[in-house]
Write a protein that holds these residues in place. Structure first.
Motif, mmCIF file in Angstrom:
data_model
loop_
_atom_site.group_PDB
_atom_site.id
_atom_site.type_symbol
_atom_site.label_atom_id
_atom_site.label_comp_id
_atom_site.label_asym_id
_atom_site.label_seq_id
_atom_site.Cartn_x
_atom_site.Cartn_y
_atom_site.Cartn_z
ATOM 1 N N LEU A 52 0.878 -1.172 0.000
ATOM 2 C CA LEU A 52 0.000 0.000 0.000
ATOM 3 C C LEU A 52 0.909 1.214 0.000
ATOM 4 O O LEU A 52 2.093 1.098 0.328
ATOM 5 C CB LEU A 52 -0.890 0.013 1.255
ATOM 6 N N PRO A 53 0.424 2.391 -0.319
ATOM 7 C CA PRO A 53 1.312 3.559 -0.316
ATOM 8 C C PRO A 53 2.057 3.763 1.006
ATOM 9 O O PRO A 53 3.180 4.255 1.022
ATOM 10 C CB PRO A 53 0.372 4.723 -0.603
ATOM 11 N N ASP A 54 1.463 3.333 2.121
ATOM 12 C CA ASP A 54 2.077 3.526 3.431
ATOM 13 C C ASP A 54 2.720 2.261 3.997
ATOM 14 O O ASP A 54 3.306 2.298 5.076
ATOM 15 C CB ASP A 54 1.014 3.999 4.439
ATOM 16 N N LEU A 55 2.598 1.126 3.297
ATOM 17 C CA LEU A 55 3.002 -0.168 3.844
ATOM 18 C C LEU A 55 4.017 -0.857 2.931
ATOM 19 O O LEU A 55 3.743 -1.119 1.768
ATOM 20 C CB LEU A 55 1.776 -1.070 4.016
ATOM 21 N N THR A 56 5.203 -1.169 3.499
ATOM 22 C CA THR A 56 6.267 -1.832 2.748
ATOM 23 C C THR A 56 6.643 -3.127 3.454
ATOM 24 O O THR A 56 6.780 -3.156 4.677
ATOM 25 C CB THR A 56 7.514 -0.927 2.635
ATOM 26 N N LEU A 57 6.829 -4.170 2.675
ATOM 27 C CA LEU A 57 7.231 -5.475 3.175
ATOM 28 C C LEU A 57 8.572 -5.825 2.529
ATOM 29 O O LEU A 57 8.731 -5.707 1.319
ATOM 30 C CB LEU A 57 6.191 -6.526 2.811
ATOM 31 N N ARG A 58 9.553 -6.234 3.346
ATOM 32 C CA ARG A 58 10.863 -6.662 2.844
ATOM 33 C C ARG A 58 11.172 -8.038 3.415
ATOM 34 O O ARG A 58 10.921 -8.293 4.589
ATOM 35 C CB ARG A 58 11.963 -5.685 3.264
ATOM 36 N N GLN A 59 11.733 -8.887 2.574
ATOM 37 C CA GLN A 59 12.138 -10.223 3.000
ATOM 38 C C GLN A 59 13.535 -10.505 2.482
ATOM 39 O O GLN A 59 13.919 -10.003 1.431
ATOM 40 C CB GLN A 59 11.204 -11.289 2.424
ATOM 41 N N SER A 60 14.268 -11.326 3.217
ATOM 42 C CA SER A 60 15.570 -11.766 2.732
ATOM 43 C C SER A 60 15.785 -13.207 3.164
ATOM 44 O O SER A 60 15.310 -13.636 4.210
ATOM 45 C CB SER A 60 16.688 -10.870 3.259
ATOM 46 N N PHE A 61 16.491 -13.934 2.308
ATOM 47 C CA PHE A 61 16.833 -15.313 2.588
ATOM 48 C C PHE A 61 18.265 -15.536 2.142
ATOM 49 O O PHE A 61 18.664 -15.064 1.070
ATOM 50 C CB PHE A 61 15.903 -16.276 1.842
ATOM 51 N N GLY A 62 19.044 -16.225 2.967
ATOM 52 C CA GLY A 62 20.420 -16.505 2.607
ATOM 53 C C GLY A 62 20.792 -17.942 2.904
ATOM 54 O O GLY A 62 20.343 -18.522 3.894
ATOM 55 N N TYR A 99 17.005 -15.994 7.590
ATOM 56 C CA TYR A 99 15.764 -15.481 7.002
ATOM 57 C C TYR A 99 15.313 -14.271 7.809
ATOM 58 O O TYR A 99 15.453 -14.247 9.032
ATOM 59 C CB TYR A 99 14.662 -16.546 7.023
ATOM 60 N N SER A 100 14.784 -13.282 7.132
ATOM 61 C CA SER A 100 14.240 -12.120 7.848
ATOM 62 C C SER A 100 13.066 -11.542 7.072
ATOM 63 O O SER A 100 12.963 -11.686 5.853
ATOM 64 C CB SER A 100 15.311 -11.050 8.066
ATOM 65 N N ILE A 101 12.182 -10.900 7.820
ATOM 66 C CA ILE A 101 11.050 -10.204 7.234
ATOM 67 C C ILE A 101 10.869 -8.893 7.994
ATOM 68 O O ILE A 101 10.976 -8.853 9.221
ATOM 69 C CB ILE A 101 9.770 -11.071 7.255
ATOM 70 N N PHE A 102 10.657 -7.815 7.262
ATOM 71 C CA PHE A 102 10.502 -6.475 7.834
ATOM 72 C C PHE A 102 9.202 -5.876 7.316
ATOM 73 O O PHE A 102 8.911 -5.979 6.117
ATOM 74 C CB PHE A 102 11.649 -5.547 7.406
ATOM 75 N N VAL A 103 8.471 -5.239 8.194
ATOM 76 C CA VAL A 103 7.249 -4.545 7.810
ATOM 77 C C VAL A 103 7.367 -3.108 8.308
ATOM 78 O O VAL A 103 7.658 -2.882 9.485
ATOM 79 C CB VAL A 103 6.000 -5.218 8.433
ATOM 80 N N LEU A 118 8.283 -3.430 12.268
ATOM 81 C CA LEU A 118 8.309 -4.756 12.876
ATOM 82 C C LEU A 118 9.291 -5.601 12.072
ATOM 83 O O LEU A 118 9.242 -5.605 10.836
ATOM 84 C CB LEU A 118 6.914 -5.382 12.828
ATOM 85 N N ASP A 119 10.195 -6.261 12.752
ATOM 86 C CA ASP A 119 11.084 -7.178 12.029
ATOM 87 C C ASP A 119 11.268 -8.462 12.827
ATOM 88 O O ASP A 119 11.269 -8.462 14.051
ATOM 89 C CB ASP A 119 12.434 -6.532 11.682
ATOM 90 N N TRP A 120 11.374 -9.541 12.073
ATOM 91 C CA TRP A 120 11.613 -10.862 12.637
ATOM 92 C C TRP A 120 12.777 -11.467 11.874
ATOM 93 O O TRP A 120 12.800 -11.450 10.647
ATOM 94 C CB TRP A 120 10.384 -11.742 12.508
ATOM 95 N N ARG A 121 13.762 -11.976 12.597
ATOM 96 C CA ARG A 121 14.952 -12.560 11.990
ATOM 97 C C ARG A 121 15.188 -13.943 12.581
ATOM 98 O O ARG A 121 15.106 -14.117 13.797
ATOM 99 C CB ARG A 121 16.183 -11.701 12.255
ATOM 100 N N TRP A 122 15.511 -14.868 11.711
ATOM 101 C CA TRP A 122 15.881 -16.213 12.138
ATOM 102 C C TRP A 122 17.250 -16.520 11.581
ATOM 103 O O TRP A 122 17.547 -16.227 10.425
ATOM 104 C CB TRP A 122 14.875 -17.239 11.633
ATOM 105 N N ILE A 123 18.107 -17.095 12.422
ATOM 106 C CA ILE A 123 19.456 -17.454 12.006
ATOM 107 C C ILE A 123 19.744 -18.871 12.492
ATOM 108 O O ILE A 123 19.407 -19.234 13.620
ATOM 109 C CB ILE A 123 20.485 -16.436 12.532
ATOM 110 N N ASP A 124 20.332 -19.656 11.613
ATOM 111 C CA ASP A 124 20.655 -21.043 11.899
ATOM 112 C C ASP A 124 21.789 -21.136 12.922
ATOM 113 O O ASP A 124 22.487 -20.162 13.176
ATOM 114 C CB ASP A 124 21.077 -21.725 10.589
ATOM 115 N N GLN A 125 21.988 -22.302 13.462
ATOM 116 C CA GLN A 125 23.073 -22.576 14.415
ATOM 117 C C GLN A 125 24.408 -22.212 13.781
ATOM 118 O O GLN A 125 24.609 -22.379 12.588
ATOM 119 C CB GLN A 125 23.028 -24.059 14.789
ATOM 120 N N TYR A 126 25.344 -21.708 14.611
ATOM 121 C CA TYR A 126 26.694 -21.438 14.119
ATOM 122 C C TYR A 126 27.681 -21.484 15.270
ATOM 123 O O TYR A 126 27.294 -21.476 16.434
ATOM 124 C CB TYR A 126 26.779 -20.102 13.369
ATOM 125 N N GLN A 127 28.950 -21.541 14.929
ATOM 126 C CA GLN A 127 30.034 -21.614 15.896
ATOM 127 C C GLN A 127 30.735 -20.265 15.997
ATOM 128 O O GLN A 127 30.884 -19.570 14.996
ATOM 129 C CB GLN A 127 31.074 -22.649 15.461
#
Length: 177
Positions: A52-62, A99-103, A118-127
Protein backbone atom coordinates in the motif's frame (compact mmCIF):
# COMPACT_ATOMS: atom_id res chain seq x y z
CA UNK A 1 14.02 -8.28 -6.18
CA UNK A 2 17.75 -8.56 -5.66
CA UNK A 3 19.56 -11.88 -5.99
CA UNK A 4 23.23 -12.76 -5.69
CA UNK A 5 25.30 -15.89 -6.06
CA UNK A 6 28.82 -16.14 -4.69
CA UNK A 7 31.77 -18.51 -4.57
CA UNK A 8 34.93 -17.58 -2.67
CA UNK A 9 38.16 -19.53 -2.27
CA UNK A 10 40.65 -18.54 0.44
CA UNK A 11 44.28 -19.65 0.38
CA UNK A 12 46.10 -19.46 3.72
CA UNK A 13 43.01 -18.23 5.58
CA UNK A 14 44.04 -17.19 9.06
CA UNK A 15 42.20 -18.54 12.10
CA UNK A 16 42.55 -17.74 15.79
CA UNK A 17 42.98 -21.08 17.58
CA UNK A 18 42.03 -21.37 21.27
CA UNK A 19 44.08 -23.84 23.33
CA UNK A 20 44.11 -24.86 26.96
CA UNK A 21 47.03 -23.19 28.72
CA UNK A 22 47.06 -23.48 32.55
CA UNK A 23 49.89 -20.95 33.02
CA UNK A 24 47.68 -18.20 31.57
CA UNK A 25 45.54 -16.16 34.01
CA UNK A 26 42.47 -17.16 31.97
CA UNK A 27 43.53 -20.78 31.41
CA UNK A 28 43.83 -20.54 27.65
CA UNK A 29 45.97 -19.12 24.90
CA UNK A 30 45.05 -17.82 21.47
CA UNK A 31 47.34 -18.09 18.48
CA UNK A 32 46.94 -17.60 14.74
CA UNK A 33 47.42 -20.33 12.15
CA UNK A 34 46.90 -20.41 8.40
CA UNK A 35 44.30 -22.85 7.13
CA UNK A 36 45.62 -24.13 3.83
CA UNK A 37 42.35 -23.54 1.99
CA UNK A 38 38.74 -22.62 2.73
CA UNK A 39 35.67 -22.10 0.55
CA UNK A 40 32.38 -20.25 0.90
CA UNK A 41 29.55 -20.40 -1.58
CA UNK A 42 25.89 -19.59 -1.48
CA UNK A 43 23.17 -17.20 -2.47
CA UNK A 44 21.08 -14.37 -1.10
CA UNK A 45 17.63 -13.24 -2.18
CA UNK A 46 15.94 -10.00 -1.16
CA UNK A 47 12.38 -9.02 -2.04
CA UNK A 48 10.72 -5.66 -1.45
CA UNK A 49 7.00 -5.08 -1.99
CA UNK A 50 5.10 -1.83 -1.54
CA UNK A 51 1.72 -3.34 -0.62
CA UNK A 52 0.00 0.00 0.00
CA UNK A 53 1.31 3.56 -0.32
CA UNK A 54 2.08 3.53 3.43
CA UNK A 55 3.00 -0.17 3.84
CA UNK A 56 6.27 -1.83 2.75
CA UNK A 57 7.23 -5.48 3.17
CA UNK A 58 10.86 -6.66 2.84
CA UNK A 59 12.14 -10.22 3.00
CA UNK A 60 15.57 -11.77 2.73
CA UNK A 61 16.83 -15.31 2.59
CA UNK A 62 20.42 -16.51 2.61
CA UNK A 63 22.14 -19.85 2.18
CA UNK A 64 25.83 -20.34 3.01
CA UNK A 65 27.99 -23.41 2.49
CA UNK A 66 31.29 -22.61 4.22
CA UNK A 67 34.01 -25.19 4.78
CA UNK A 68 37.69 -25.76 5.13
CA UNK A 69 39.06 -27.69 2.17
CA UNK A 70 42.61 -28.52 3.23
CA UNK A 71 45.18 -28.12 6.00
CA UNK A 72 45.78 -29.14 9.60
CA UNK A 73 45.86 -27.16 12.83
CA UNK A 74 47.64 -27.84 16.08
CA UNK A 75 46.12 -27.39 19.52
CA UNK A 76 47.28 -28.07 23.04
CA UNK A 77 45.21 -29.84 25.72
CA UNK A 78 46.58 -30.83 29.13
CA UNK A 79 50.18 -30.38 27.97
CA UNK A 80 49.72 -32.62 24.91
CA UNK A 81 50.01 -31.29 21.38
CA UNK A 82 47.45 -32.59 18.87
CA UNK A 83 46.97 -32.12 15.16
CA UNK A 84 43.61 -32.27 13.42
CA UNK A 85 42.39 -31.41 9.90
CA UNK A 86 40.67 -28.05 9.51
CA UNK A 87 37.96 -29.86 7.54
CA UNK A 88 36.76 -31.47 10.81
CA UNK A 89 35.65 -28.04 12.04
CA UNK A 90 32.66 -25.85 11.26
CA UNK A 91 33.80 -22.45 10.01
CA UNK A 92 33.23 -19.70 12.59
CA UNK A 93 30.34 -17.25 12.23
CA UNK A 94 28.94 -19.09 9.21
CA UNK A 95 25.29 -20.08 9.72
CA UNK A 96 23.92 -22.23 6.90
CA UNK A 97 20.55 -20.43 6.65
CA UNK A 98 19.21 -16.96 7.53
CA UNK A 99 15.76 -15.48 7.00
CA UNK A 100 14.24 -12.12 7.85
CA UNK A 101 11.05 -10.20 7.23
CA UNK A 102 10.50 -6.47 7.83
CA UNK A 103 7.25 -4.55 7.81
CA UNK A 104 7.20 -0.73 7.75
CA UNK A 105 4.13 1.44 8.01
CA UNK A 106 4.61 5.22 7.68
CA UNK A 107 1.66 7.60 7.65
CA UNK A 108 0.97 11.29 8.18
CA UNK A 109 -0.70 11.99 11.49
CA UNK A 110 -1.27 15.56 12.62
CA UNK A 111 1.78 17.70 11.86
CA UNK A 112 4.17 14.75 11.57
CA UNK A 113 4.68 11.13 10.56
CA UNK A 114 3.99 7.99 12.55
CA UNK A 115 6.30 5.06 11.86
CA UNK A 116 5.61 1.46 12.84
CA UNK A 117 8.40 -1.03 12.18
CA UNK A 118 8.31 -4.76 12.88
CA UNK A 119 11.08 -7.18 12.03
CA UNK A 120 11.61 -10.86 12.64
CA UNK A 121 14.95 -12.56 11.99
CA UNK A 122 15.88 -16.21 12.14
CA UNK A 123 19.46 -17.45 12.01
CA UNK A 124 20.65 -21.04 11.90
CA UNK A 125 23.07 -22.58 14.41
CA UNK A 126 26.69 -21.44 14.12
CA UNK A 127 30.03 -21.61 15.90
CA UNK A 128 31.96 -18.68 17.36
CA UNK A 129 35.05 -20.54 18.55
CA UNK A 130 37.82 -22.47 16.92
CA UNK A 131 38.21 -25.30 17.53
CA UNK A 132 34.47 -25.87 17.79
CA UNK A 133 33.75 -26.18 21.50
CA UNK A 134 30.34 -26.41 23.12
CA UNK A 135 30.54 -23.00 24.80
CA UNK A 136 31.12 -21.38 21.39
CA UNK A 137 28.01 -22.83 19.73
CA UNK A 138 25.11 -20.46 19.18
CA UNK A 139 21.88 -22.43 18.67
CA UNK A 140 19.42 -21.51 15.93
CA UNK A 141 17.36 -18.59 17.16
CA UNK A 142 14.91 -15.89 16.16
CA UNK A 143 14.35 -12.31 17.28
CA UNK A 144 11.28 -10.16 17.03
CA UNK A 145 11.74 -6.38 17.24
CA UNK A 146 9.17 -3.57 17.24
CA UNK A 147 9.57 0.18 16.89
CA UNK A 148 6.89 2.86 17.16
CA UNK A 149 7.99 6.37 16.30
CA UNK A 150 6.62 9.82 15.64
CA UNK A 151 8.52 12.58 13.83
CA UNK A 152 7.36 16.17 13.57
CA UNK A 153 8.91 19.52 12.66
CA UNK A 154 9.80 21.75 15.59
CA UNK A 155 7.26 24.55 15.86
CA UNK A 156 8.74 27.79 14.51
CA UNK A 157 11.87 26.14 13.11
CA UNK A 158 11.58 24.02 9.94
CA UNK A 159 15.29 23.01 10.11
CA UNK A 160 14.78 20.93 13.26
CA UNK A 161 12.61 17.90 13.89
CA UNK A 162 11.51 16.13 17.02
CA UNK A 163 11.43 12.33 17.00
CA UNK A 164 9.89 10.22 19.72
CA UNK A 165 10.49 6.47 19.68
CA UNK A 166 9.55 3.44 21.71
CA UNK A 167 11.06 0.09 20.82
CA UNK A 168 11.24 -3.45 22.04
CA UNK A 169 14.04 -5.83 21.13
CA UNK A 170 13.85 -9.60 21.10
CA UNK A 171 10.23 -9.57 22.23
CA UNK A 172 9.81 -13.30 21.60
CA UNK A 173 12.64 -14.10 24.06
CA UNK A 174 13.22 -11.11 26.37
CA UNK A 175 15.57 -13.03 28.66
CA UNK A 176 18.21 -13.05 25.87
CA UNK A 177 19.51 -9.72 24.59
Amino acid sequence: ANASLFWNVYNDKQEEILSYYPESPVGQQTFVENAAKARTRGFELELIAVLLPDLTLRQSFGYLDASYVDGDFTYIVDGGEFQEPFSSQQMRRAPKFQYSIFVDYIRELGPGLVNLHLDWRWIDQYQTSFPNIAIGEIPANSRLNLLVGYTMPMPGNEDWTLRLEAFGRNLNNPSVL
